[in-house]
Design an enzyme around this catalytic site. Structure first.
Site, PDB file in Angstrom:
ATOM      1  CE1 TYR A 143      -2.283  12.588 -24.917  1.00 37.37           C
ATOM      2  CE2 TYR A 143      -3.391  14.055 -23.405  1.00 37.37           C
ATOM      3  CZ  TYR A 143      -2.256  13.673 -24.077  1.00 37.37           C
ATOM      4  OH  TYR A 143      -1.095  14.382 -23.904  1.00 37.37           O
ATOM      5  CE  LYS A 194       3.237  20.544 -36.283  1.00 39.49           C
ATOM      6  NZ  LYS A 194       4.252  21.569 -36.579  1.00 39.49           N
ATOM      7  CG  ASP A 227       5.810  23.942 -34.796  1.00 39.47           C
ATOM      8  OD1 ASP A 227       4.721  24.517 -34.967  1.00 39.47           O
ATOM      9  OD2 ASP A 227       6.566  23.626 -35.731  1.00 39.47           O
ATOM     10  CG  ASP A 251      -0.910  16.918 -21.271  1.00 38.04           C
ATOM     11  OD1 ASP A 251      -0.653  17.486 -20.197  1.00 38.04           O
ATOM     12  OD2 ASP A 251      -0.847  15.685 -21.416  1.00 38.04           O
ATOM     13  CG  ASP A 255       2.587  20.452 -17.543  1.00 39.28           C
ATOM     14  OD1 ASP A 255       1.417  20.672 -17.177  1.00 39.28           O
ATOM     15  OD2 ASP A 255       3.283  19.519 -17.090  1.00 39.28           O
TER      16      ASP A 255
END
Ligand code: NAD
Length: 370
Positions: A143, A194, A227, A251, A255
């Site tokens: 970001y 990852k 994942d 993020d 959620d």
């Protein structure tokens, strides 16, 4: 005598002032019973600040946040400010204060009170008693990474690009927060990246492993690909205690985890900065919900996310575990007694107002700790 700890309250917009009024009653109870001796002030942020000063975050609010031992913010934003320039939108005030305070670690607990297990979209037995903490890195990663942009290629095609980047110190400081939290909780950290496909993930894994070996051998450390973590969260969330991950994965995963608990109106969060030598640590506590313009002014908002944010503040900024436990127990008991705002009401129950929910929590506090 040590000076009283300074708390800055920022009610913000929409339902913010309504839920903050209820929090004030809870805070008053702790003050009046001598459990806390905080010096509490209020300030403006978001649309309320824009209306008064033409900016969502004034130098005064930044200075007050800098002096405070902890800041509590309700929520900002709303349709009233949709047309104001992007740089002075209420949400810019929120991003601004996080940046000014150097808050690099975002703590998002996903806690399911047994009595609300039916409100989750997952089966009650999968989520009942769930208590996990996601620590998301907040100031680095894709970001913020450079270079970034949208460019036109020689062949006329357009290309959008961002850069995922982490330095050793950025990884270590957020991993340290996760290990310290785990020490106060279930003593288990899952570090999520990852590393199978990303160099930044390889570095993340190496640095977390090194820090663990050097300082946190008492904590169990597990590594998991992001994942797989998403899949495991939906399959068996109770296997986790603390999850630490980067800005982007955090993020998404936070959620996902938060929705296991059923309602936005129940979820607190905290954002922490670096610990100074004095032990002081910048900290901002806030519910994860927004300003809920659809119900603002109606007196029906659920104040529990803000009240539970206050419990987090007691626990993490002031090491007042007994007071935090007491407040969380009062909330639990009130829910068990069937006192519910509209967002968490179940069949056969009549929803109560924001104020009635707050009064019920204060009454329960007095009953538990006369
Ligand atoms: P929202 O969280 O405000 O509302 C989503 C839904 O959840 C609405 O139906 C709302 O009524 C309900 N809800 C939220 N909090 C509730 C509570 N305490 N009790 C009962 N119901 C509750 O999200 P949104 O509608 O996407 O955003 C509204 C505004 O809030 C926007 O301006 C957005 O930018 C802003 N926002 C602010 C923050 C923040 O201050 N941290 C976070 C998210 C959104």
């Amino acid at each position: 005598m040590t000076a009283p700890k300074k708390i800055l309250l920022l009610p913000g917009d929409g339902i913010g002032p309504e839920v903050t009024a209820v929090l004030r009653k809870v805070m008053d109870w702790f003050q009046q019973t001598g459990r806390t001796t905080f010096d509490i002030t209020e300030g403006l942020i978001g649309g309320a600040s824009y209306d008064a000063h033409g900016t969502p975050l004034t130098a005064d609010t930044i200075a007050a946040a800098g002096k405070a031992d902890a800041v509590i913010l309700a929520c900002v934003g709303g349709p009233k400010w949709e047309k104001v320039p992007f740089a002075v939108r209420p949400e810019a005030g929120l991003l601004g204060i996080r940046k000014e305070m150097g808050l690099f670690a975002n703590l998002r607990p996903a806690l399911v009170f047994d009595v609300l297990a039916n409100a989750s979209t997952l089966k009650p037995e999968i989520v009942a008693g769930l208590d996990i903490m996601i620590v998301r890195e907040l100031l680095g990663g894709v970001y913020f990474g450079e270079p970034r942009g949208i460019e036109t290629l020689p062949n006329g095609e357009r290309r959008g690009f961002n850069t995922q980047s982490y330095t050793t110190s950025e990884i270590i400081r957020v991993a340290r927060v996760a290990f310290e939290l785990a020490r106060k909780r279930g003593k288990k950290v899952h570090s999520v990246e990852k590393a199978n496909v990303m160099e930044s993930g390889i570095l993340w894994k190496e640095e977390v492993t090194k820090l663990h070996a050097a300082e946190y051998k008492d904590i169990e450390l597990l590594h998991m690909y992001a994942d797989n973590c998403a899949m495991q969260l939906a399959r068996n969330p109770k296997q986790f205690d603390v999850i630490v991950t980067d800005n982007l994965f955090g993020d998404v995963l936070s959620d996902l985890a938060s929705m296991m608990t059923g309602s936005l109106g129940m979820l607190p969060s905290a954002s922490l900065g670096a610990k100074e030598v004095s032990g002081r640590q910048a900290a901002l506590y806030e519910p994860i919900h927004g300003s809920a313009p659809d119900i603002a002014g109606k007196g029906v908002a659920n104040p529990l996310a803000l009240i539970l944010s206050y419990a987090m503040m007691l626990r993490y900024s002031f090491n007042m575990a007994a007071a935090a436990d007491l407040l969380e127990k009062a909330v639990q008991n009130v829910l068990r007694a069937g006192v519910r705002t509209a967002d968490i009401v179940e069949k056969g129950q009549t929803p109560v107002s924001t104020a009635v929910m707050g009064d019920a929590v204060v009454k329960e506090l007095s009953r538990l700790a006369p």
